[in-house]
Design an enzyme around this catalytic site. Sequence first.
Site, PDB file in Angstrom:
ATOM      1  N   ILE A 185      -0.239  -2.617 -19.528  1.00 22.24           N
ATOM      2  CA  ILE A 185      -0.187  -1.430 -20.376  1.00 22.24           C
ATOM      3  C   ILE A 185       1.270  -1.162 -20.727  1.00 22.24           C
ATOM      4  O   ILE A 185       2.137  -1.167 -19.844  1.00 22.24           O
ATOM      5  CB  ILE A 185      -0.788  -0.196 -19.667  1.00 22.24           C
ATOM      6  N   ASN A 194      -1.991   8.795 -10.060  1.00 22.88           N
ATOM      7  CA  ASN A 194      -1.425   7.824 -10.999  1.00 22.88           C
ATOM      8  C   ASN A 194      -0.003   7.403 -10.635  1.00 22.88           C
ATOM      9  O   ASN A 194       0.431   6.317 -11.026  1.00 22.88           O
ATOM     10  CB  ASN A 194      -1.440   8.420 -12.412  1.00 22.88           C
ATOM     11  N   TYR A 223       3.428  -4.805  -4.444  1.00 19.77           N
ATOM     12  CA  TYR A 223       2.637  -4.138  -5.484  1.00 19.77           C
ATOM     13  C   TYR A 223       1.172  -4.559  -5.389  1.00 19.77           C
ATOM     14  O   TYR A 223       0.262  -3.718  -5.415  1.00 19.77           O
ATOM     15  CB  TYR A 223       3.193  -4.464  -6.872  1.00 19.77           C
ATOM     16  N   SER A 251      -0.338  -2.944  -2.398  1.00 23.66           N
ATOM     17  CA  SER A 251      -0.574  -1.507  -2.581  1.00 23.66           C
ATOM     18  C   SER A 251      -1.810  -1.257  -3.431  1.00 23.66           C
ATOM     19  O   SER A 251      -2.597  -0.337  -3.143  1.00 23.66           O
ATOM     20  CB  SER A 251       0.650  -0.840  -3.220  1.00 23.66           C
ATOM     21  N   LYS A 252      -2.019  -2.066  -4.467  1.00 25.08           N
ATOM     22  CA  LYS A 252      -3.157  -1.838  -5.349  1.00 25.08           C
ATOM     23  C   LYS A 252      -4.468  -2.323  -4.727  1.00 25.08           C
ATOM     24  O   LYS A 252      -5.534  -1.753  -5.006  1.00 25.08           O
ATOM     25  CB  LYS A 252      -2.909  -2.494  -6.706  1.00 25.08           C
ATOM     26  N   SER A 261      -5.467  -1.431 -10.386  1.00 24.65           N
ATOM     27  CA  SER A 261      -4.832  -2.448 -11.223  1.00 24.65           C
ATOM     28  C   SER A 261      -5.682  -3.709 -11.222  1.00 24.65           C
ATOM     29  O   SER A 261      -6.550  -3.885 -10.363  1.00 24.65           O
ATOM     30  CB  SER A 261      -3.435  -2.767 -10.667  1.00 24.65           C
ATOM     31  N   VAL A 314       5.576  12.323  -4.211  1.00 26.84           N
ATOM     32  CA  VAL A 314       4.342  12.026  -3.473  1.00 26.84           C
ATOM     33  C   VAL A 314       4.611  11.403  -2.111  1.00 26.84           C
ATOM     34  O   VAL A 314       3.724  11.383  -1.248  1.00 26.84           O
ATOM     35  CB  VAL A 314       3.408  11.107  -4.290  1.00 26.84           C
TER      36      VAL A 314
END
Length: 256
Positions: free
Chosen positions: A193, A91, A160, A163-164, A145, A65
């Site tokens: 998860i 995803n 992270y 990014s979310k 998230s 990606v």
Amino acid sequence: MPGLLENHIAAVTGAASGIGRAIAAGYAREGAQVVLLDIDEQAAEQAAEEIRRSGGRASSYRLDVVRREDCVKVATLVREQVGQVSILVNNAGINRRNGFAGDASAVIKDWEDIISINLNGVFNVTHAFLEPLRAGKGRIVNIASIQSFVHVRTPNSPAYTTSKHGVLGFTRALAAELGKYGVRVNAIGPGLIETPLNAAVRVNDPELVKIFIDHTPLGRAGKPEDIVGPAIFLASDLSSYVTGSIVMADGGYRAI
């Protein structure tokens, strides 16, 4: 009885394992023809073969990606070989747990890698599939998230969280812009998860898992299958008046 996603073609990134693999299988059970996209070509094809053995329709393509030109090429191949994608699930993603004040080279590499995959990758894939999605009044489901809202109090990369946050902002921006074409854009916000992405952390740092569980009213970590229901809802006509929203699937983490 026809499934909720009958007559749809759904492309899912990061579909070789974890949440993406579960969503692809769930979509196939609901009647969609599924296109599994992943940088791990062999694992993606194994997942597609499992779907076919279960009576579903699935194909797989290798996709990094990060590479915008590859996203365009794969979108063209899918259109020519499978058909017009009407559901896109973004995803694909990674996480690392180096703090900002740690080793400078690690922090910089984390930032570049995580932003390029988790945020730029969502842009690249969505832009590549925009034409069929717009033509078919499609549905986009982005995997955000709990860290689209908070920076979890465990060892965690600020890249992270950034990014979310960006994925949620991108979701809302596209919902506002693409609504006039009938395209709905929503997100899912998973909590902890149990996936291959965090398997090593769960084994090596049980205290980290305990921090999550203690903050989660349902008292357990989630499974990839826990994300499938929200993903089906957001891709189906059940959510025909839902756009620009995020469905939290976090066991209640953000409730306390």
